[in-house]
Design an enzyme around this catalytic site. Structure first.
Site, PDB file in Angstrom:
ATOM      1  N   SER A 126       0.785  -1.437  -0.040  1.00 54.06           N
ATOM      2  CA  SER A 126       0.024   0.043  -0.001  1.00 54.06           C
ATOM      3  C   SER A 126       0.806   1.153  -0.038  1.00 54.06           C
ATOM      4  CB  SER A 126      -1.032  -0.017   1.080  1.00 54.06           C
ATOM      5  OG  SER A 126      -1.331   1.251   1.433  1.00 54.06           O
ATOM      6  N   GLU A 128       0.264   3.738   1.745  1.00 48.28           N
ATOM      7  CA  GLU A 128       0.411   4.076   3.125  1.00 48.28           C
ATOM      8  C   GLU A 128       1.742   3.618   3.819  1.00 48.28           C
ATOM      9  OE1 GLU A 128      -1.943   5.715   5.197  1.00 48.28           O
ATOM     10  OE2 GLU A 128      -3.367   5.884   3.304  1.00 48.28           O
ATOM     11  N   TYR A 150      -1.399  -0.133  10.333  1.00 50.86           N
ATOM     12  CA  TYR A 150      -1.714  -0.556   8.905  1.00 50.86           C
ATOM     13  C   TYR A 150      -0.595  -0.569   8.105  1.00 50.86           C
ATOM     14  CZ  TYR A 150      -3.486  -1.245   4.258  1.00 50.86           C
ATOM     15  OH  TYR A 150      -3.670  -1.265   3.075  1.00 50.86           O
TER      16      TYR A 150
HETATM   17  P1  NAP Z   1     -11.430  -5.136   1.867  1.00 54.24           P
HETATM   18  O1  NAP Z   1     -12.559  -4.777   0.731  1.00 54.24           O
HETATM   19  O2  NAP Z   1     -11.211  -4.613   3.014  1.00 54.24           O
HETATM   20  O3  NAP Z   1     -11.041  -6.626   1.666  1.00 54.24           O
HETATM   21  C1  NAP Z   1     -10.241  -7.321   2.652  1.00 54.24           C
HETATM   22  C2  NAP Z   1     -10.447  -8.875   2.621  1.00 54.24           C
HETATM   23  O4  NAP Z   1      -9.624  -9.201   3.689  1.00 54.24           O
HETATM   24  C3  NAP Z   1     -11.958  -9.312   2.699  1.00 54.24           C
HETATM   25  O5  NAP Z   1     -12.195 -10.518   2.234  1.00 54.24           O
HETATM   26  C4  NAP Z   1     -12.114  -9.562   4.300  1.00 54.24           C
HETATM   27  O6  NAP Z   1     -12.909 -10.385   5.074  1.00 54.24           O
HETATM   28  C5  NAP Z   1     -10.499 -10.104   4.697  1.00 54.24           C
HETATM   29  N1  NAP Z   1     -10.345  -9.821   5.937  1.00 54.24           N
HETATM   30  C6  NAP Z   1     -10.613  -8.299   6.721  1.00 54.24           C
HETATM   31  N2  NAP Z   1      -9.987  -8.556   7.970  1.00 54.24           N
HETATM   32  C7  NAP Z   1      -9.279  -9.648   7.871  1.00 54.24           C
HETATM   33  C8  NAP Z   1      -8.516 -10.468   9.119  1.00 54.24           C
HETATM   34  N3  NAP Z   1      -8.222  -9.739  10.189  1.00 54.24           N
HETATM   35  N4  NAP Z   1      -8.006 -11.660   8.907  1.00 54.24           N
HETATM   36  C9  NAP Z   1      -8.228 -12.303   7.525  1.00 54.24           C
HETATM   37  N5  NAP Z   1      -8.893 -11.646   6.411  1.00 54.24           N
HETATM   38  C10 NAP Z   1      -9.412 -10.583   6.789  1.00 54.24           C
HETATM   39  O7  NAP Z   1      -9.971  -4.841   1.021  1.00 54.24           O
HETATM   40  P2  NAP Z   1      -9.536  -4.405  -0.524  1.00 54.24           P
HETATM   41  O8  NAP Z   1      -9.926  -2.873  -0.619  1.00 54.24           O
HETATM   42  O9  NAP Z   1     -10.125  -5.404  -1.306  1.00 54.24           O
HETATM   43  O10 NAP Z   1      -8.151  -4.656  -0.503  1.00 54.24           O
HETATM   44  C11 NAP Z   1      -7.168  -5.766  -0.930  1.00 54.24           C
HETATM   45  C12 NAP Z   1      -6.121  -5.878  -0.274  1.00 54.24           C
HETATM   46  O11 NAP Z   1      -5.374  -4.470  -0.971  1.00 54.24           O
HETATM   47  C13 NAP Z   1      -5.716  -5.599   1.168  1.00 54.24           C
HETATM   48  O12 NAP Z   1      -4.600  -6.129   1.706  1.00 54.24           O
HETATM   49  C14 NAP Z   1      -5.389  -4.142   1.337  1.00 54.24           C
HETATM   50  O13 NAP Z   1      -4.771  -3.719   2.434  1.00 54.24           O
HETATM   51  C15 NAP Z   1      -4.621  -3.749  -0.067  1.00 54.24           C
HETATM   52  N6  NAP Z   1      -4.869  -2.355  -0.392  1.00 54.24           N
HETATM   53  C16 NAP Z   1      -5.999  -1.867  -0.589  1.00 54.24           C
HETATM   54  C17 NAP Z   1      -5.983  -0.526  -1.284  1.00 54.24           C
HETATM   55  C18 NAP Z   1      -7.424   0.038  -1.576  1.00 54.24           C
HETATM   56  O14 NAP Z   1      -7.498   1.351  -1.986  1.00 54.24           O
HETATM   57  N7  NAP Z   1      -8.598  -0.601  -1.621  1.00 54.24           N
HETATM   58  C19 NAP Z   1      -5.037   0.034  -1.287  1.00 54.24           C
HETATM   59  C20 NAP Z   1      -3.625  -0.545  -1.093  1.00 54.24           C
HETATM   60  C21 NAP Z   1      -3.501  -1.660  -0.669  1.00 54.24           C
HETATM   61  P3  NAP Z   1     -14.409  -9.934   5.184  1.00 54.24           P
HETATM   62  O15 NAP Z   1     -14.975 -10.016   3.739  1.00 54.24           O
HETATM   63  O16 NAP Z   1     -14.788 -10.948   6.094  1.00 54.24           O
HETATM   64  O17 NAP Z   1     -14.325  -8.749   5.886  1.00 54.24           O
END
Ligand code: NAP
Length: 327
Positions: A126, A128, A150
C-alpha cells in the site's frame, strides 16, 4: 490446460473484481474465506460470479492449514489480498492488524518455498507505507516511513516478500497500490460513506453528513483497473514490485463537492467532526505511474472524479432496482 488461481480476501472489493477478471481469462478460481470471521458473499453475488468460484474455509494464521490448502488446490498463482485493510481501524486494533497482515503472507511464502516453489505470489502492499513524504510524488526509490499500524504491517509484509524473492528465487511480488475505489467498498471507508451519505441526503432520510479531515489529498483510481495490474505483475518477465497509481492527488473535499454537486445536495449539510480525525495522517501523496506503464503496459483508465461518477451511476441503478447494499 486450465490455470488455477487462489485468492485470499476474495470477499473484499479487490478479491471480487480479481476473481471476475481471472474467470473471464479462463482460470479456475479458488477463494479462501478466513475461518475466524463471518464473511458476506454479497459482493460475489452482485458481480454474478458466486456459482463460478470454489470457496474454502481456512485458518490463514495456521501454517499447517495453509500448507494443506496449497497441496490440495495446487494453484499456479496465489493472490494474497486478505488483510485488515482499514487505516483508521488499525489505530484501534493494532495487534489484530499486524498479525493478520503479516503472518498470513508469511505462511503463504513459507508454504510455497517448502512445497511448491514454482507458484507465483502477489501481495497487496500500500501507498500508506510511505507516510508523509517530502516530495508528494512517490517514485520506486522513495523510502518507507509508515505512520499507522496498518502501514507498519504492510511494510513488514512487503519486505518479507522481497526477502523471499531474493533469498529463495521465488516469483513473489508486491503491488504498491494507491487508493482505488468501487461500488464494492465496505462500510467504514471514505467513498462508501460518501456515497451512502449523499444518497441519504438526497432522499431526505438524513439531514447532515460528518467527516474528519477533508483537506488530505490522495491518488484515487478505479478498482477494476487495479486488479488488472495485479495479474500483469504475475506475468512480468522478471519479478518486480510496482507502483500502481494515477499520478495525481485530489483532496477529499474536492471529491465530496463533486459527488454532492452530482446529487444536487448542498454542501451546507456537510459537517467536520474533529473527533473523526486520525491520530496521524498523510497530508498529500500520489505516485509516478510511468514505471507501471513502461514495465506492465498498464495505465489507469479513470481519475478520481471518473471513478466517483461510475460508482454513483452504479449505486443509483442499484437503488432503482430496489436492492440494498449490506451493512
Ligand atoms: P477489503 O475490501 O477490506 O477486503 C479485505 C479482505 O480481507 C476481505 O475478504 C476481508 O474479509 C478479509 N479480511 C479482513 N480482515 C481480515 C482479518 N483480520 N483476517 C483475515 N482476513 C481479513 O480490502 P480491499 O480494498 O479489497 O483490499 C485488498 C488488499 O489490498 C488488502 O490487503 C488491502 O490492504 C490492500 N490495499 C487496498 C487498497 C485500496 O485502496 N483498496 C490500497 C492499497 C492496498 P471480510 O469480507 O470478512 O471482511
Amino acid at each position: 490446460m486450465m490455470r488455477r488461481a487462489l485468492i485470499t480476501g476474495i470477499t473484499g472489493q479487490d478479491g471480487c473484481y480479481l476473481a471476475r477478471l481471472l474467470l473471464d481469462r479462463g482460470y479456475e478460481v479458488v477463494g479462501i474465506l478466513d475461518d475466524s470471521r463471518y464473511s458476506s458473499l454479497w459482493n460475489l453475488s452482485y458481480l454474478g460470479i458466486l456459482p463460478m468460484v470454489r470457496l474454502l474455509r481456512v485458518k490463514l494464521l495456521d501454517y499447517i492449514e495453509v500448507q494443506r490448502v496449497l497441496l490440495e488446490v495446487r494453484p499456479s498463482e496465489v493472490y494474497s489480498l486478505a488483510a485488515q485493510s482499514s487505516v483508521s481501524k488499525s489505530f484501534q486494533e493494532p495487534a489484530v492488524t499486524i498479525k493478520a497482515n503479516l503472518e498470513a503472507v508469511m505462511n503463504w511464502l513459507e508454504a510455497i518455498r517448502m512445497l511448491s516453489p514454482d507458484v507465483r505470489l502477489y501481495h497487496a502492499s500500500s501507498s500508506e507505507m510511505y507516510g508523509n513524504v517530502t516530495n508528494a510524488c512517490v517514485e520506486p526509490t522513495t523510502l518507507f516511513n509508515p505512520i499507522s499500524p496498518y502501514a507498519v504491517s504492510k511494510v513488514a509484509a512487503h519486505q518479507l516478500v522481497r526477502s523471499y524473492r531474493t533469498a529463495y528465487n521465488i516469483f513473489a511480488v508486491s503491488g504498491i497500490l494507491f487508493n482505488h475505489e468501487s461500488m464494492l467498498r465496505k462500510k467504514g471507508f471514505f467513498t462508501r460513506k460518501l456515497m451512502d451519505g449523499a444518497l441519504d441526503l438526497s432522499t431526505g432520510s438524513v439531514s447532515s453528513l460528518s467527516f474528519g479531515n477533508l483537506d488530505v489529498r490522495r491518488d484515487f483510481g478505479y478498482a477494476p483497473d487495479y486488479v488488472e495490474a495485479m495479474w500483469l505483475m504475475l506475468h512480468q518477465g522478471q519479478p518486480e514490485d510496482q507502483l500502481i497509481c494515477t499520478g495525481k492527488s485530489v483532496s477529499l473535499r474536492d471529491i465530496v463537492n463533486h459527488v454532492f454537486m452530482r446529487m444536487n445536495v448542498s454542501t451546507d449539510r456537510l459537517h467536520i467532526d474533529a473527533s473523526l480525525y486520525r491520530p496521524a495522517e498523510i497530508e498529500d501523496i500520489y505516485g509516478a505511474p510511468s514505471y507501471a506503464t513502461e514495465k506492465l503496459s498498464w495505465t489507469s483508465h479513470y481519475d478520481a472524479f471518473g471513478a466517483m461518477d461510475l460508482i454513483l451511476e452504479e449505486r443509483l441503478k442499484l437503488l432503482h432496482s430496489g436492492q440494498v447494499m449490506p451493512a
